[in-house]
Design an enzyme around this catalytic site. Structure first.
Site, PDB file in Angstrom:
ATOM      1  N   ASN A 145      -4.911  23.149   7.172  1.00 26.80           N
ATOM      2  CA  ASN A 145      -5.172  23.856   8.425  1.00 26.80           C
ATOM      3  C   ASN A 145      -3.880  24.087   9.225  1.00 26.80           C
ATOM      4  O   ASN A 145      -2.945  23.297   9.113  1.00 26.80           O
ATOM      5  CB  ASN A 145      -6.145  23.050   9.278  1.00 26.80           C
ATOM      6  CG  ASN A 145      -7.570  23.193   8.798  1.00 26.80           C
ATOM      7  OD1 ASN A 145      -8.003  24.272   8.438  1.00 26.80           O
ATOM      8  ND2 ASN A 145      -8.311  22.091   8.788  1.00 26.80           N
ATOM      9  N   TYR A 246     -17.013  25.837  15.281  1.00 26.15           N
ATOM     10  CA  TYR A 246     -15.734  26.052  15.962  1.00 26.15           C
ATOM     11  C   TYR A 246     -15.835  27.089  17.078  1.00 26.15           C
ATOM     12  O   TYR A 246     -14.973  27.139  17.955  1.00 26.15           O
ATOM     13  CB  TYR A 246     -14.660  26.464  14.951  1.00 26.15           C
ATOM     14  CG  TYR A 246     -14.268  25.335  14.041  1.00 26.15           C
ATOM     15  CD1 TYR A 246     -13.289  24.417  14.413  1.00 26.15           C
ATOM     16  CD2 TYR A 246     -14.907  25.153  12.817  1.00 26.15           C
ATOM     17  CE1 TYR A 246     -12.944  23.367  13.583  1.00 26.15           C
ATOM     18  CE2 TYR A 246     -14.565  24.100  11.978  1.00 26.15           C
ATOM     19  CZ  TYR A 246     -13.585  23.209  12.373  1.00 26.15           C
ATOM     20  OH  TYR A 246     -13.256  22.157  11.559  1.00 26.15           O
TER      21      TYR A 246
END
Length: 423
Positions: A145, A246
Site C-alpha cells: 500500500n 475505505y
C-alpha cells in the site's frame, strides 16, 4: 516455477503459504523464495512456511534469504509486500494528522501519503533488481500500500507490474454467502481507485443465465451490509451501490475522527497480534495457519494472489479485479492513471473490461483523489517540501492550505529518516 516474495518475513506470509499449499494444482511452485531485511523474522516465518508446506504434502522448496539478488534471480513472478518503517511508522501515519483535525490512516489522507513517500523509492529499487535478475518476462505483483500509487510508479518506470488488493475478493465472498451461491458464480461490477471503490453490480451466473443480484441484495440485506461497512443504510440506498469500507473516511470523516481520538491505533493492535503470531511461528509443533492470523487482516489475500499469478503465468484469460492502467476505461482520467476494475488476465498482459458511465458524485470523487495521487507520486519520486504541500492541499480529506502546511511539517518530522531528500 520460482516465485519470490519480497517482504517475506511479514506475519502475513503464512496466509500466502496456506493458499499456495491448498491451490498447488493451479500454481505449481517448485521454489518459493522469501526475501526480507529482518533475519529473525525470516528465521521464524521461513521455518513456519517450511513446516506448512511439508504438513500439506507440498514438494516445493522454500528458501529464506536477505539477499535480494539471489531471491529474485530467474524468478517467474515477484510479489512485493513491504512496510517501510514497520508498525512504528504506521503508528505515526495514524496519529500525526490528528493534530490538524484530520483522520489518521495508513493508506489514505496525510498518513497514506506519508506511506507513499517512504515506500515508492524502496519499491522502485526492488523493481530495478527484478528487471536485472529475474526472467525477462517476470511479473511484479504489488500488494504494498498504497497499491494504486505504487503500481503507477512501477508502470511509469516500464516494469511489468500489476497491483492487487483483497477488498474485491472480500465482497465477492460476502455477497456469495448472502446469496447462498458459490463465490465462483459471482462477478462484481467493481470500480474506482485502490481503497476508493464501489460495488455497482453482483452478476450471478446460474442455469437460467446471468443476472445482477445486487438490487435484491440491497432489498433483503441492506441493514446488514450497512453495519458491516459502518455506513448509513440510506446512503447505500441513495448510491445504489456498496462502497468499500475505505469510503467511510470520506462519507463519515468527522465520526471516524472522533472514534480515532478515543481509541488505540490499528498499529498498536497489530503489534500485539504480530507478537502473538511470531510466538506461534517459533513453536516447532505449529504447522498450519493459526486462527489468530485472521486478526492480522488480509482475508482471502492468498487466494487472490494465487489466482492472479496463475493467470499471468499460464494464460487462463479469466476475469479478475486488479490495479492497472486506465487506458480510456474511465474517460475522465488520464490513460496512464491506475484504476481498480475487472480485467481479463493473461500472459500477454491485462485488459480492463468496459465500465458503465459513473454518476457525477462518484466520478467527481475519483477525479479528485486521482489528482492527489498524481501529485503524491511526483513528490515520492522527486522529493521537495513544495511538492508535499501541494499534494496534501489536493487531497479531499485535507483541502486547506494552513492544514497542508502544518501536516507537511508533521509528516517530515516523523519520516525524515526514511526520506533521503529531507534529511
Amino acid at each position: 516455477m520460482k516465485l519470490t516474495v519480497v517482504g517475506g518475513g511479514s506475519t502475513y506470509t503464512p496466509e500466502l503459504i496456506d493458499g499456495f499449499a491448498r491451490m498447488r494444482e493451479l500454481l505449481p511452485i517448485e521454489e518459493l523464495w522469501l526475501v526480507d531485511t529482518d533475519p529473525e523474522r525470516l528465521r521464524l516465518v521461513g521455518g513456519m512456511s517450511e513446516r506448512m508446506f511439508r504438513a500439506a504434502g507440498h514438494s516445493g522448496r522454500i528458501v529464506a534469504t536477505q539477499d535480494l539478488v539471489a531471491g529474485v534471480s530467474d524468478a517467474d513472478a515477484v510479489l512485493i509486500q513491504l512496510r517501510v518503517g514497520g508498525q512504528a511508522a504506521r503508528h505515526g501515519d495514524e496519529t500525526f494528522p490528528h493534530e490538524c483535525g484530520c483522520i489518521g490512516q495508513e493508506t489514505t489522507g496525510a498518513g497514506g501519503f506519508a506511506k507513499a513517500l517512504r515506500t515508492v523509492p524502496v519499491v522502485l529499487r526492488v523493481a530495478e533488481t527484478v528487471r536485472a535478475h529475474a526472467k525477462p518476462d517476470a511479473w511484479i505483483v504489488d500488494f504494498t500500500n498504497p497499491v494504486g500509487i505504487v503500481t503507477r510508479a512501477l508502470l511509469q518506470e516500464g516494469h511489468r507490474a500489476v497491483g492487487l488488493c483483497n477488498v474485491a475478493i472480500g465482497f465477492q465472498r460476502r455477497f456469495a454467502s448472502l446469496l447462498g451461491v458459490d463465490h465462483t458464480a459471482i462477478t462484481l461490477g467493481h470500480v474506482g481507485l485502490n481503497h476508493l471503490t464501489w460495488e455497482r453490480a453482483a452478476y450471478v451466473t446460474d442455469a437460467s443465465g446471468t443476472h445482477d443480484a445486487l438490487p435484491a441484495l440491497l432489498a433483503a440485506d441492506l441493514d446488514q451490509l450497512a453495519e458491516e461497512i459502518e455506513l448509513p443504510a440510506p446512503l447505500i440506498s441513495m448510491l445504489g451501490s456498496v462502497p468499500s469500507y475505505y469510503l467511510r473516511y470520506y462519507y463519515a470523516h468527522d465520526e471516524v475522527l472522533r472514534e480515532q481520538l478515543g481509541a488505540p491505533t490499528r498499529a498498536e493492535a497489530v503489534q500485539e497480534v504480530e507478537r502473538a503470531l511470531l510466538d506461534l511461528y517459533a513453536d516447532p509443533s505449529v504447522d498450519t495457519k493459526p486462527d489468530a492470523l485472521a486478526k492480522r487482516g488480509g482475508a482471502f489475500y492468498s487466494e487472490a494472489a494465487v489466482d492472479l499469478i496463475a493467470s499471468l503465468t499460464s494464460n487462463r484469460r479469466d476475469t479478475q479485479i486488479v490495479n492497472l492502467r486506465n487506458d480510456g476505461t474511465l474517460p475522465f482520467l488520464p490513460d496512464d492513471h491506475v484504476i481498480e476494475v475487472p480485467a481479463v488476465v493473461g500472459t500477454d498482459g491485462l485488459t480492463a473490461l468496459p465500465v458503465e458511465p459513473l454518476p457525477a458524485d462518484i466520478a467527481g470523487l475519483i477525479s479528485h483523489v486521482a489528482g492527489y495521487e498524481r501529485l503524491a507520486l511526483d513528490a515520492a519520486v522527486h522529493g521537495g517540501r513544495g511538492r508535499v504541500v501541494r499534494a496534501l492541499l489536493a487531497h479531499p480529506l485535507v483541502g486547506q492550505y494552513d492544514k497542508a502546511e502544518k501536516l507537511t511539517d508533521l509528516l517530515l518530522a516523523r519520516n525524515r529518516e526514511h526520506l533521503a531528500w529531507a534529511r
